[in-house]
Each structure stands twice: as structure tokens, then as C-alpha cells.
Design a protein around this motif. Structure first.
Motif, mmCIF file in Angstrom:
data_model
loop_
_atom_site.group_PDB
_atom_site.id
_atom_site.type_symbol
_atom_site.label_atom_id
_atom_site.label_comp_id
_atom_site.label_asym_id
_atom_site.label_seq_id
_atom_site.Cartn_x
_atom_site.Cartn_y
_atom_site.Cartn_z
ATOM 1 N N SER A 54 39.344 36.899 37.462
ATOM 2 C CA SER A 54 39.805 36.665 38.824
ATOM 3 C C SER A 54 41.297 36.391 38.816
ATOM 4 N N ASN A 55 42.049 37.208 39.535
ATOM 5 C CA ASN A 55 43.484 36.951 39.649
ATOM 6 C C ASN A 55 43.766 35.755 40.556
ATOM 7 N N GLU A 56 42.842 35.470 41.457
ATOM 8 C CA GLU A 56 43.013 34.287 42.302
ATOM 9 C C GLU A 56 42.881 33.014 41.473
ATOM 10 N N PHE A 60 39.008 33.612 33.653
ATOM 11 C CA PHE A 60 37.669 34.191 33.614
ATOM 12 C C PHE A 60 36.861 33.700 34.808
ATOM 13 N N GLU A 61 36.142 34.621 35.433
ATOM 14 C CA GLU A 61 35.194 34.258 36.480
ATOM 15 C C GLU A 61 34.043 35.249 36.434
ATOM 16 N N ASP A 66 38.674 41.815 39.099
ATOM 17 C CA ASP A 66 40.116 42.068 39.111
ATOM 18 C C ASP A 66 40.594 42.545 37.747
ATOM 19 N N GLN A 67 41.776 43.142 37.738
ATOM 20 C CA GLN A 67 42.394 43.545 36.474
ATOM 21 C C GLN A 67 43.464 42.536 36.101
ATOM 22 N N MET A 105 37.895 38.609 25.358
ATOM 23 C CA MET A 105 36.614 38.418 24.674
ATOM 24 C C MET A 105 35.449 38.558 25.651
ATOM 25 N N ASN A 106 35.481 37.766 26.727
ATOM 26 C CA ASN A 106 34.381 37.790 27.697
ATOM 27 C C ASN A 106 34.815 38.353 29.045
ATOM 28 N N PHE A 107 35.964 39.018 29.062
ATOM 29 C CA PHE A 107 36.390 39.731 30.265
ATOM 30 C C PHE A 107 37.057 41.031 29.848
#
Length: 656
Positions: A54-56, A60-61, A66-67, A105-107
Motif C-alpha cells: 500500500s502506497n498510502e 506491506f498491506e 499498489d506498486q 519478500m511478502n509483497f
């Protein structure tokens, strides 16, 4: 943060499921014309494709799409040694890789458009006549839990972007599961063979077209595995533990792969004792390492196909020389500093005076346990937790190779000369593995040697890729009851070359029955550096090299000679120091070889990578003082002057 265990929250809470009708596509000409399965109308993908970023939130979310902006641009300022020139950022902070701490790793670091999803599904449907549907990761969690997957729907169901963890302290890795068109949720463990590949960023590796991506190949193989009376197979694409800064050498990555196999077997009906892996470059290395299974996890690797894969930490000085300039950029990616390619670099202690406007309010990060270490010590620790790579987990170690032998794994390898990654490592790996298999009395290894191919995947005259085709041929023996059973490959060796004009791969017969000679050499070098010439070929072959100034350049030349070793390396190395007062300009290579029992012969311009004369340029060493990033060294300094027509190659000679 959203609950990753509730399979419906991604639908209800964010209303992100968007129906995308996929038009019915007929069978590709000549492909499975008799199949009873046809492309389905109205297959709807669950969109958007997740990145889990999440760029907001700048973090990580789970289920976000988002990129991230994960790179710090290289500075244009004058280089200041000791300054922290960060390579990565994460959110609004600089980021440094460390053991079990990597980029993505997780995104995923790549957002995926609807157009890309449709294109991939369309390519699979065109090739197989079977549709493909993408699901978000919460569509299926575990057996007997609410799920959105269908029973034997007649199309491939893809659960994309699952986060697989080894424990509470593990942020997890990313994996995508391809389920065959006849998949059923009540299928017992052991029903479906499992094919795997682990590369860099997950979204990039799933959605890019073949050969750079694997979604096409895995979608097609899984589709074909579950039609025409076949039992079906599960495909898994994962990120190898991280999108960047890791080569799947850390202990956690091995455990993550074990958990992926556990999930595929226990929850999806996969067969943990019929696992296969494939890959090229990093994914080839991942395939070899997971087949070695040094932690003795509960799975059996039946078959691997891999190309351009092996790295040997014992050869680090040769592997990270200006002969292989892309490796200089790779040092930056492993350490997390733009300038770590520079000779004499040490891990910095402070952020120094390097402050840029875009770095204001960004946290200065330092891994204190690495301060003062040289680039190989730092990179070795980041990769495996030791200042040098764990010797037991070096792919060349007895422990790793014995894991392949003990599992009975069949191995198909492609060794390509003049590769942007050091092909001499690949050759040594193949020879050592063959030697160990012979000693055990059973050779389950086939190696294709390809002259001048570099890092490029070999294509067949029909347009296929042998790394994929060999995997499919092996898989057929486990999913097709009508397929004759036997060895998963034919042991032996094949020899090929790539045609400069057509870029077609041609099978060649060895004129003299001896291994082809190839030499890697720098195309450009700074004064004060060392010219590193690396050769492979028939043991006992001698060679000599001259580097003479071009017409009009008043300068002394260079000479070197050597012999190919009579061991599994089949390698010769010659080093030439370039004086600081050497005149700048171009120098012309000439090479002569003498194979055992033959007269000496010159390999002229017909044997160079470009088909023209081979030159090396000597640059002013002071110009390196103005260069900060290894990215610049590779992309701006070397890449523009390397021959492009053949693909990703370095400079050199090839007998064939």
C-alpha cells in the motif's frame, strides 16, 4: 491489516472483484485437436491482482495492489568514499538487505494491469484450448474452509499471491498455485504431481511472456495435465524468498519451499514425493538447490531442468571481474549499496555527508554487524548468514550433490558459453555432478552445451524451449496413463551453436570429438585493473593470446598463454595487469589454440561473438572516480558496446 484467513473479506470489504469476460478461444492449430475440453465463455478473473503493498500506508498491506517505489536513484554528485549510497528504499525509508531480510519478500514490486491478465489467459487458451482464471489469495485457505474455487471446472484455477510462512517470525514468501482443470478439493494428498519454479519478483515472473515469465508455460502444462484422460498436476511459481537481493541461499528459503510443498500436498492434494523444478539463471539455481534439499525436508525431487544457473563462491574473484560486468551490478543488489562494485569498497559505518533533497527525512540505516567488511564478506553474510557462503550449501559441495543423488533426481542442464554470468561455473557443476553419478553407478544427467548463446534460452526449430519441454516430457510419465514409462531423460551430451544472422540454434557434430573451446574476456577495462581471460575446453588444450594496439596507437601490447586443466573445471585462466601509464585506446585480440594431438590454429574473427574483429578498450582510471553505481557501469558503460544481436552475451571467442 486485513485478515488473510477469511476467504471472503477480499470480496466484501473492498469490492475488488471485477468480472472480466474471456472470449471463447478455439484450439491452436495442431494443438490438442481431439480434446474434449473447450475454452469456457464468461470466465471472470478476480481483480485487481494483488501486490500486498500500500502506497498510502507506505508498507506491506495484505490484499493491497499498489506498486512500490523500491529503488534509490544513483547520485549524480561526485563520488565520496565511505558515504552510504543506498540502492533500495521501502516506503519512505532507505532499505538495506540482510540475512532473511530482502526486497519484496511478502509483497510484489510490480503491479499488474487487467490487460496483462487477459493477455496471459489468452495465450494459455490459444495454446491448449483451456481457459485460465485468476483468483485473489483469499479464495482458498485450507481444506474444508469456505472457498471460492470450483470443483473440476474445466479450466485452470490460479490462486495468486499466497503468502507462505515458516513461523511467526517469518514475513513469508509469495507463491502462486495453478490447479488443473479436473482439480477437486477432496483429492487426497498424493494425487497431483507438483511442478515448481522460483525466480525473482512473483508478479513479473507470472505475467511476463515466455521466456522471461513462466505463467504461460506453467498455465499450459497444468492445463494439458488435466485433460484427455490425464490425472492433472499442480504448478507453483514462487519468488524464491524475495524479489531482489537474494539468491535463495538462506536457510529460511529452504524451509519456505518445504512449506510450499506442504501446502500443495496437504491442502490441494499434491504429491510431495513427485516434485519437479525448472529454471534459468536465478530460478535455475533455485531448482538445483531445492533438489539438493540440505535440510532433508519431506519431499522428493524427481526431475529438474536448469540453465545458466550455477554460482560457485570459491570462484568469486573470477566471477566478479570486468570480464563479467553485469556481476558488478549484482554486487550492488546483494549488498544494497550503489558503490559496492568499486575495488577496495568496505561496508560503510555512517551516512557520512551524503544528504540529498530526496533523502531528507529518510532513515539512515546501517547494519552494524557488517561495518568494515569487504564486498564478498558482506554479500556472503546477506545471502547465507556467513561471511562466505555456507560451504555445505554451496551447490558444488558433496552434501548438496549427494542430496540430488540420494533422491534419484534426473537432471537436464543447458551450459551456454560466453554468458553474462560465468559459464565456467556451469560447466564445472555439470562435470562434477556427472562424475559423482558415474561413481554411484547410475547417470541420470543430460547436458546440452550451446556455443555463443550467452544467457539466452535455447529455442527448438518449432519455437519451443527445451527447458520447458523436458519438464513436460518428464511430467507426462506421471499424469498420462498411456505414456510409456522409462527413464525421465536420456543421459548424455548434446552440442549446439547459435547462428548470428537468424539467431536459430543449430545442432553440431564435434569435428574432432573434443569439447569445444571458448574464451571470455573483457571488452573494456580501466588502467590499473587486471585483464581476466577465462577459457573452457578439452583438457590439455593450450592457448596463447596477443593484445596489440590498433594502427596509430603507440603503445606496448600484452601477451598471455595457458592450458585447460585436466579436471572437472576444464578451465584455463590468464591474468594480465594493466599499468597505470598504459596508453589509452583500442587493442586488438588475437587467439591461437592447440588441442591435444593437433597443430596450432588461430581462431579468427569468424569465431568471435560479433563475427568481426575483437577489440578491447583501455579507459582512464580516473573516470571511475566519477562513477558511483554499478548499474551505470553495466548499463551505460559496457552494455552499449557488447554485441546485441545474439542477446545477453559478453565478449569472447568460440571455436564453434
Amino acid at each position: 491489516m486485513k485478515d488473510p484467513n477469511n476467504p471472503n473479506r477480499g470480496l466484501d470489504r473492498r469490492d475488488l472483484i471485477k468480472g472480466v469476460a474471456v472470449a471463447a478461444l478455439g484450439f491452436a492449430a495442431g494443438v490438442h485437436g481431439s480434446s474434449s475440453v473447450s475454452a469456457q465463455e464468461g470466465v471472470q478473473h478476480e481483480l485487481p491482482i494483488v501486490t500486498h503493498w500500500s502506497n498510502e500506508a507506505k508498507a506491506f498491506e495484505y490484499m493491497a495492489s499498489d506498486q512500490p517505489n523500491y529503488r534509490v536513484p544513483a547520485t549524480q554528485e561526485k563520488y565520496q568514499p565511505g558515504t552510504s549510497y543506498y540502492y533500495y528504499r521501502q516506503g519512505d525509508q532507505n532499505f538495506l538487505p540482510d540475512l532473511n531480510k530482502y526486497v519484496g519478500m511478502n509483497f510484489s514490486i510490480r503491479a499488474v494491469s487487467e490487460k496483462q491478465v487477459m493477455a496471459l489467459a489468452g495465450r494459455v487458451a490459444k495454446a491448449t484450448g483451456v481457459d485460465l482464471k485468476f483468483y485473489r489469495p483469499d479464495a482458498f485457505t485450507k481444506r474444508n474452509a469456505p472457498a471460492r474455487l470450483k470443483e473440476a471446472p474445466g479450466y485452470v484455477q490460479v490462486v495468486h499471491g499466497k503468502i507462505i510462512r515458516t513461523g511467526e517470525d517469518d514475513p513469508g514468501c509469495l507463491a502462486t498455485f495453478f490447479l488443473p482443470p479436473n482439480w477437486r478439493s477432496d483429492a487426497p494428498e498424493g494425487t497431483y504431481p507438483i511442478i515448481t519454479v522460483g525466480h525473482y519478483d512473483l508478479n513479473e515472473h507470472v505475467f511476463m511472456p515466455t521466456p522471461n515469465g513462466r505463467g504461460d508455460a506453467f498455465g499450459s502444462m497444468v492445463a494439458k495435465s488435466g485433460i484427455e484422460g490425464r490425472t492433472g498436476a499442480i504448478g507453483v511459481i514462487w519468488n524464491g524468498g524475495g524479489a531482489w537481493a537474494t539468491y535463495t541461499s538462506n536457510p529460511r528459503a529452504f524451509r519456505q519451499f518445504g512449506k510450499i510443498i506442504d501446502y500443495a500436498a496437504e491442502e490441494l492434494g499434491g504429491n510431495r514425493h513427485c516434485v519437479m523444478a525448472t529454471g534459468n539463471s536465478r530460478s535455475g539455481l533455485t531448482a538445483v538447490k531445492m533438489a539438493s534439499n540440505p535440510l532433508d525436508l519431506d519431499y522428493t525431487m524427481k526431475f529438474i531442468s536448469a540453465g545458466s544457473f550455477a554460482s560457485n563462491p570459491d570462484n568469486k574473484e573470477l566471477s566478479f571481474s570486468t570480464t563479467y560486468p553485469k556481476q558488478l551490478m549484482n554486487l550492488c543488489r546483494m549488498t544494497g549499496f550503489h558503490d559496492s562494485w568499486k575495488p577496495g569498497w568496505r561496508y560503510p559505518a555512517t551516512d557520512g555527508v551524503h544528504v540529498r533533497a530526496e533523502d531528507v527525512n529518510r532513515k539512515a540505516l546501517i547494519n552494524s554487524h557488517l561495518i568494515g567488511k569487504d564486498v564478498f564478506e558482506a554479500a556472503g553474510y546477506v545471502q547465507s548468514g556467513r561471511e562466505n557462503a555456507n560451504p555445505e550449501w554451496n551447490p558444488f559441495s558433496d552434501k548438496m550433490m549427494d542430496g540430488i543423488l540420494d533422491a534419484g533426481t534426473s537432471v537436464f542442464l543447458e551450459v551456454r558459453t560466453n554468458d553474462i554470468l560465468p559459464h565456467f561455473n556451469h560447466l564445472e557443476y555439470a562435470n562434477k555432478l556427472e562424475e559423482k553419478m558415474k561413481a554411484k553407478g547410475e547417470v541420470r544427467l543430460h547436458v546440452d552445451y550451446i556455443a555463443r548463446a550467452g544467457h539466452a534460452w535455447r529455442r527448438t526449430p518449432q519455437g519451443g524451449f527445451p527447458l520447458n519441454e523436458k519438464l513436460w516430457e518428464a511430467l507426462l510419465q506421471f499424469v498420462d496413463p498411456n505414456e510409456p514409462k522409462g527413464p525421465l531423460l536420456e543421459p548424455g551430451k548434446g552440442y549446439y551453436q547459435i547462428d548470428r544472422k537468424s539467431r536459430r540454434f543449430e545442432k553440431v557434430e564435434l569435428i574432432d570429438g573434443m569439447h569445444p573451446f571458448a574464451m571470455d574476456m573483457p571488452i573494456g577495462i580501466m588502467r590499473g585493473d587486471t585483464i581476466t581471460l577465462v577459457c573452457t575446453g578439452e583438457p590439455g588444450t593450450t592457448y596463447r593470446v596477443e593484445l596489440n594496439p590498433v594502427e596509430g596507437l603507440d603503445a606496448p601490447g600484452f601477451k598471455a598463454s595457458g592450458e585447460i586443466a585436466a579436471d572437472t573445471t576444464m578451465r584455463g585462466v590468464s591474468l594480465i595487469d594493466v599499468p597505470l601509464d598504459q596508453p589509452l585506446g583500442k587493442y586488438r585480440y588475437r587467439l591461437w589454440i592447440k588441442k591435444p594431438g593437433q597443430a596450432e590454429k588461430e581462431l579468427d574473427q569468424r569465431h568471435t561473438l560479433s563475427g568481426g574483429e575483437a577489440f578491447m578498450e583501455i579507459w582512464d582510471e580516473k573516470s571511475a572516480d566519477e562513477i558511483v553505481s554499478g548499474d551505470f557501469v553495466w548499463r551505460k558503460l559496457y552494455l552499449p558496446i557488447l554485441p546485441r544481436r545474439l542477446g545477453p552475451v559478453i565478449w569472447g571467442f568460440s571455436e564453434y
